[in-house]
Write an enzyme that holds these catalytic residues in place. Structure first.
Site, PDB file in Angstrom:
ATOM      1  N   LYS A 107       0.804  -1.314   0.157  1.00 22.43           N
ATOM      2  CA  LYS A 107      -0.148   0.207   0.197  1.00 22.43           C
ATOM      3  C   LYS A 107       0.756   1.372   0.066  1.00 22.43           C
ATOM      4  O   LYS A 107       0.377   2.619  -0.960  1.00 22.43           O
ATOM      5  CB  LYS A 107      -0.801  -0.050   1.626  1.00 22.43           C
ATOM      6  N   GLU A 114      -9.465   5.304   3.328  1.00 18.87           N
ATOM      7  CA  GLU A 114     -10.521   4.986   3.978  1.00 18.87           C
ATOM      8  C   GLU A 114      -9.570   3.575   3.814  1.00 18.87           C
ATOM      9  O   GLU A 114      -8.423   3.277   3.267  1.00 18.87           O
ATOM     10  CB  GLU A 114     -11.340   4.101   2.517  1.00 18.87           C
ATOM     11  N   SER A 130       1.879  -9.551  -0.769  1.00 20.09           N
ATOM     12  CA  SER A 130       1.582  -8.258  -1.120  1.00 20.09           C
ATOM     13  C   SER A 130       1.542  -7.684   0.281  1.00 20.09           C
ATOM     14  O   SER A 130       2.091  -6.596   0.785  1.00 20.09           O
ATOM     15  CB  SER A 130       0.097  -8.589  -1.095  1.00 20.09           C
TER      16      SER A 130
HETATM   17  C1  LIG Z   1      -1.287  -6.887   2.739  1.00 14.91           C
HETATM   18  C2  LIG Z   1      -2.887  -6.660   1.442  1.00 14.91           C
HETATM   19  N1  LIG Z   1      -2.800  -7.526   0.266  1.00 14.91           N
HETATM   20  C3  LIG Z   1      -4.092  -7.376  -0.355  1.00 14.91           C
HETATM   21  C4  LIG Z   1      -4.643  -5.958   0.283  1.00 14.91           C
HETATM   22  C5  LIG Z   1      -6.357  -5.675  -0.824  1.00 14.91           C
HETATM   23  O1  LIG Z   1      -5.700  -4.678  -1.717  1.00 14.91           O
HETATM   24  P1  LIG Z   1      -5.572  -4.505  -3.307  1.00 14.91           P
HETATM   25  O2  LIG Z   1      -6.926  -6.066  -3.691  1.00 14.91           O
HETATM   26  O3  LIG Z   1      -5.732  -3.582  -3.441  1.00 14.91           O
HETATM   27  O4  LIG Z   1      -4.243  -4.952  -3.701  1.00 14.91           O
HETATM   28  C6  LIG Z   1      -4.603  -5.684   1.377  1.00 14.91           C
HETATM   29  C7  LIG Z   1      -6.026  -4.307   1.337  1.00 14.91           C
HETATM   30  O5  LIG Z   1      -6.049  -3.846   2.524  1.00 14.91           O
HETATM   31  C8  LIG Z   1      -3.286  -5.261   2.201  1.00 14.91           C
HETATM   32  O6  LIG Z   1      -3.455  -4.979   2.941  1.00 14.91           O
END
Ligand SMILES: Cc1ncc(COP(=O)(O)O)c(C=O)c1O
Lengths: 404, 262
Positions: free
Chosen positions: A90, A112, A379
């Site tokens: 993020k 948000e 992620s």
């Molecule tokens: C570690 C992590 N991965 C994925 C996501 C999902 O978001 P996005 O689909 O935009 O990557 C989030 C959302 O809070 C997150 O914290």
């Protein structure tokens, strides 16, 4: 046209700007500031410096051989966004948008958040740049991600627990939009994913595509070839589009998005938007959507707060319809198994969101066989999920004990 | 059928302005919401704006959010909007508009809605989250059926956008009084007057001001420069706290602000 060149406002029939007139001026202003920034080499340089001195980029890749034994023997390579400052991908987007906020001359940011990772990243950037910061978070999420609420408050942000609707991410977005309508003069809305009205889907993607650009080079160096498949979890879709983007025009690379299937995609409790939804309009864009016959948004369900969203970014809807990317559901149970498996085989505790991509990679590994290389977007890290995990496994593992 | 344009004109010609009342369909239940709309129209309100409760009402403040959430809990279905329109029109001759977030119309089918809404006796649609730029399908359907098409104008809209909004609106232009969501406010923003002036300068005939109006004095002062005052949260609160009696009293009170203001 190369797929990578799509700039919005439309991605095929998806995207657009379905918002109150009051917000159009702000969206136009943001779009113009971003166009300006893109044309200014100084902007890219400033962001690159921030990434190398603050975010910790480039993030590394890690091969996961012991985990891969459970995935049909395919090579599994993790892109380590969990190692970024604040613990997820993020921050990539937030720093870009915080720099834009400075260019706009605004003194306050709002955001948000679902899992709290985007909120933490925004609060962090606000502290770093000296901006006032208000974060909207569904009340349900403030409970299941309490640690992140504490982090945001420690960083100086005001956290508002949203009590309307399903009290999760979608309602947090509604309240953030309501705030923005009334505060656009001083406030920039740092949107956290590749959904929302134009220019957010393109803008957030552009700030996240560094994930795939780095990973593509890193995998080439490590293996001498492009991966056969790329796997990412999809909430709104920002980490997924971030890692997909560099590969969009590489025909030999299959792209897989894994959506949260909660109790199961064929039960009423899931968040498998592309797998089980149909096109509609939510939060400013036309895209796939979980909705009832009348067009009322259906509340999504997932153990993962960050994936608990009934919408999805319009570019993903387009890639799904084109057949360029494939979207599959992953249940809570499969994600939690993968969560524990990565912890025990590689010593890496993933975010529960990312665990959905890991579960998907296990499935893909079995399908593609041991010659395949699979790049997985890790992620985020799982620190924020310890309470959820402890509760989940103490029930399932009561005979085994937590530390077997 | 009485059009909202003719009602606004008649009020203006008489030296006053129109009062337009918003109520959500199905709040607190379908029948009461129909009775409530008729009550407003029988007590000095010139036109009705029926809100379609929606899961994600980003333009609405707490009062309307709570009311529409309750309507949905009590079993609101989108088809009730059309039922309510025809029930109201059977009982009284007055313009009935609908305000609906766009996905509800998309899922019903834009053309299908235009046909069924026209058949029910509806006069036009207010689209809080559909800007003219995205409205091609609705513009075609409303031209075909003759339905009024009310887009929003905001204090932040550029002159070019105001021009588009005014050219493509029919019936009136919904003039957003303030940068914010629905809900009663102590003072109606000075921005409203400035925005109406800008709309006049580009030739807008009917500019009705909404957001924040809850007293007869506010109605009176808005109608000094605008053609209509739109009241929502104040009516919803009255209906919620005191039922049809309180709603009637509120209508009479606010309607006293509409007469001979200039
Ligand atoms: C570690 C992590 N991965 C994925 C996501 C999902 O978001 P996005 O689909 O935009 O990557 C989030 C959302 O809070 C997150 O914290």
């Amino acid at each position: 046209m190369a797929l990578r060149d799509a700039q919005g406002p439309y991605f095929g029939e998806f995207g657009g700007r379905f918002v109150p007139e009051s917000l159009i001026a702000a969206l136009d202003e943001l779009e113009a500031a971003y166009a300006d920034a893109k044309a200014d080499p100084g902007f890219a340089a400033e962001l690159a410096t921030l990434h190398s001195t603050y975010t910790g980029r480039p993030s590394i890749i890690t091969e996961a051989p012991r985990f891969a034994e459970h995935a049909g023997g395919a090579r599994i390579i993790l892109k380590r966004e969990d190692l970024n400052h604040t613990g997820s991908h993020k921050i990539n987007n937030v720093l870009g948008q915080a720099l834009l906020t400075k260019r706009l001359g605004k003194s306050r940011v709002i955001a948000e958040t679902g899992a709290g990772q985007h909120g933490v990243a925004t609060a962090t950037a606000a502290a770093y740049f000296g901006l006032n910061c208000t974060i909207y978070m569904g009340e349900v999420d403030t409970e299941r991600q309490a640690l992140n609420v504490a982090r945001m408050r420690l960083l100086g942000a005001e956290v508002i627990a949203v009590k309307s609707g399903s009290r999760t991410l979608k309602d947090a977005i509604n309240d953030a939009l309501r705030d923005w309508v009334a505060s656009v003069d001083t406030t920039n809305y740092i949107f956290g994913t590749v959904a929302g009205p134009h220019p957010f889907p393109a803008l957030v993607r552009d700030f996240q595509k560094i994930i795939g650009e780095e990973a593509r080079e890193q995998v080439l160096v490590l293996t001498g070839a492009l991966p056969d498949a790329v796997a990412a979890c999809v909430g709104g879709g920002s980490n997924a589009i971030g890692i997909f983007d560099a590969f969009l025009d590489d025909e030999g690379v299959a792209l897989f998005g894994f959506e949260a299937a909660g109790d199961g995609a064929d039960t009423p409790r899931h968040a498998a938007t592309i797998s089980r939804g149909r096109p509609g309009v939510l939060h400013g864009a036309r895209s796939y959507l979980l909705q009832d016959e009348d067009g009322q948004t259906i509340e999504s369900h997932s153990i993962s707060a960050g994936l608990d969203y009934p919408g999805v970014g319009p570019q993903h809807s387009w890639l799904a319809d084109l057949g360029r990317a494939t979207y599959r559901p992953v249940t809570d149970a499969a994600a939690m198994d993968a969560f524990r498996l990565l912890s025990r085989t590689e010593g890496i505790i993933p975010a529960i969101e990312s665990a959905h991509a890991l579960a998907g990679a296990i499935e893909l590994g079995h399908e593609l066989g041991e010659d395949a290389t699979i790049l997985v977007s890790l992620s985020g890290r799982g620190d924020k999920d310890m309470e959820t995990a402890a509760e989940y496994f103490s029930i399932l593992d009561s005979s085994e004990g937590p530390c077997s | 059928m009485t059009s909202v344009d003719s009602v606004i004109r008649a009020r203006r010609d008489a030296g006053g302005g129109a009062l337009i009342g918003y109520l959500p369909v199905g709040f607190p239940d379908l029948q009461t919401s129909i009775d409530a709309a008729v009550t407003l129209l029988e007590n000095g309100v010139d036109a009705i704006e029926l809100g379609a409760p929606y899961s994600d009402p980003v333009m609405d403040g707490p009062v309307i959010q709570a009311a529409t959430e309750r309507a949905r809990e009590n079993g609101f279905r989108f088809a009730h909007v059309l039922e309510a329109v025809s029930a109201i029109r059977e009982r009284i001759e007055a313009p009935v508009l609908v305000m609906a977030y766009w996905n509800l119309i998309v899922q019903y089918g834009v053309d299908r809605f235009a046909d069924h809404f026209t058949a029910a006796g509806g006069s036009g649609l207010i689209t809080p989250d559909l800007i003219p730029d995205e409205a091609a399908e609705w513009i075609t359907a409303s031209d075909r059926t003759g339905l009024d098409r009310v887009f929003l104008a905001a204090p932040s809209s550029s002159d070019a956008r105001l021009k588009t909004v005014s050219e493509l609106s029919r019936g009136f232009v919904y003039t957003v009084s303030t940068m914010g969501v629905t809900g009663a406010r102590h003072e109606v923003d000075a921005a409203a007057r400035g925005l109406v002036d800008r709309l006049r300068a580009i030739g807008v005939g009917n500019a009705c001001v909404g957001l924040g109006i809850s007293t007869a004095d506010q109605v009176r002062s808005v109608l000094e420069y605008a053609d209509g005052a739109i009241v929502g949260s104040a009516f919803v609160s009255a209906l919620d706290s005191g039922g049809l009696e309180a709603l009637k009293a509120k209508a009479i009170e606010l309607a006293s602000g509409t007469r001979a203001t200039r």
